[in-house]
Scaffold this motif. Structure first.
Motif, PDB file in Angstrom:
ATOM      1  N   ASP A 137       0.855  -1.187   0.000  1.00  0.00           N
ATOM      2  CA  ASP A 137       0.000   0.000   0.000  1.00  0.00           C
ATOM      3  C   ASP A 137       0.888   1.233   0.000  1.00  0.00           C
ATOM      4  O   ASP A 137       1.630   1.477   0.952  1.00  0.00           O
ATOM      5  CB  ASP A 137      -0.918  -0.001   1.222  1.00  0.00           C
ATOM      6  CG  ASP A 137      -1.930  -1.129   1.153  1.00  0.00           C
ATOM      7  OD1 ASP A 137      -2.712  -1.136   0.184  1.00  0.00           O
ATOM      8  OD2 ASP A 137      -1.925  -2.013   2.028  1.00  0.00           O
ATOM      9  N   ILE A 138       0.796   2.014  -1.074  1.00  0.00           N
ATOM     10  CA  ILE A 138       1.617   3.212  -1.245  1.00  0.00           C
ATOM     11  C   ILE A 138       0.790   4.440  -0.905  1.00  0.00           C
ATOM     12  O   ILE A 138      -0.348   4.568  -1.359  1.00  0.00           O
ATOM     13  CB  ILE A 138       2.147   3.303  -2.692  1.00  0.00           C
ATOM     14  CG1 ILE A 138       2.986   2.070  -3.025  1.00  0.00           C
ATOM     15  CG2 ILE A 138       2.948   4.588  -2.896  1.00  0.00           C
ATOM     16  CD1 ILE A 138       3.362   1.948  -4.488  1.00  0.00           C
ATOM     17  N   ALA A 180       5.299   3.696   1.986  1.00  0.00           N
ATOM     18  CA  ALA A 180       4.624   2.459   1.592  1.00  0.00           C
ATOM     19  C   ALA A 180       4.691   1.460   2.733  1.00  0.00           C
ATOM     20  O   ALA A 180       5.613   1.480   3.551  1.00  0.00           O
ATOM     21  CB  ALA A 180       5.268   1.876   0.343  1.00  0.00           C
ATOM     22  N   PRO A 218       8.484   3.538  -1.326  1.00  0.00           N
ATOM     23  CA  PRO A 218       7.368   3.519  -2.275  1.00  0.00           C
ATOM     24  C   PRO A 218       7.744   2.913  -3.626  1.00  0.00           C
ATOM     25  O   PRO A 218       6.892   2.506  -4.380  1.00  0.00           O
ATOM     26  CB  PRO A 218       6.980   4.982  -2.436  1.00  0.00           C
ATOM     27  CG  PRO A 218       7.672   5.724  -1.377  1.00  0.00           C
ATOM     28  CD  PRO A 218       8.794   4.886  -0.869  1.00  0.00           C
TER      29      PRO A 218
END
Length: 163
Positions: free
Chosen positions: A111-112, A121, A140
């Motif tokens: 998940d960024i 992230a 990220p």
């Protein structure tokens, strides 16, 4: 006769400018050639969400005037374009892959959080019951794929090295 709510902007229906349904369509001179374009701007947004070619009128010099059916089609097209863009952005920022590591089936998520100044992230792993097995912060730019997910799980969920 029904009236529009006070906070609803007045509808404009001019040959080169229409508003309604949360959108403004404006016919503009196409700077790339001699033709015309139509810009679709979502209410509250500073830039057009979509700019596309517009049909010449019968005189072959001026644009065809906007009308109800054309505006409805433009709104539908612009809404679909924005929805696809949002789906692509979501897919790029929230990746997920299911892998088998050892004898366990796990789901690894990346998940960024985009941010102009400080993007981040989170890499996480869940088992089949949805229980979180691990969660670490990563760059990220981390590339989530089958190999990196399996390597992370088989490595005991240690924070992956930055490359």
């Amino acid at each position: 006769m029904p009236t529009e709510p006070e906070n609803t902007p007045e509808r404009i229906q001019e040959p080169r400018l229409w508003t309604g349904d949360g959108w403004t369509a404006q016919v503009i001179k196409n700077e790339d050639d001699d033709g015309w374009a139509v810009a679709m701007v979502k209410d509250g947004e500073p830039e057009p969400a979509l700019v596309g070619p517009w049909t010449m009128g019968r005189d072959k010099k001026n644009p065809k005037p906007l009308d109800g059916p054309a505006f409805s089609t433009l709104v539908k097209t612009a809404n679909e374009f924005v929805r696809r863009h949002e789906q692509q952005l979501h897919a790029a920022l929230h990746q997920s892959i299911a892998v088998t590591a050892g004898t366990r089936r796990i789901t690894v998520n990346l998940d960024i959080e985009p941010d102009d100044d400080n993007p981040s992230a989170t890499l996480s792993a869940q088992d089949d019951d949805g229980q979180t097995l691990a969660e670490v912060r990563v760059a990220p730019s981390f590339k989530l794929n089958r190999a990196s997910a399996v390597a992370w799980a088989e490595g005991g969920f240690a924070k992956p090295r930055e490359r």
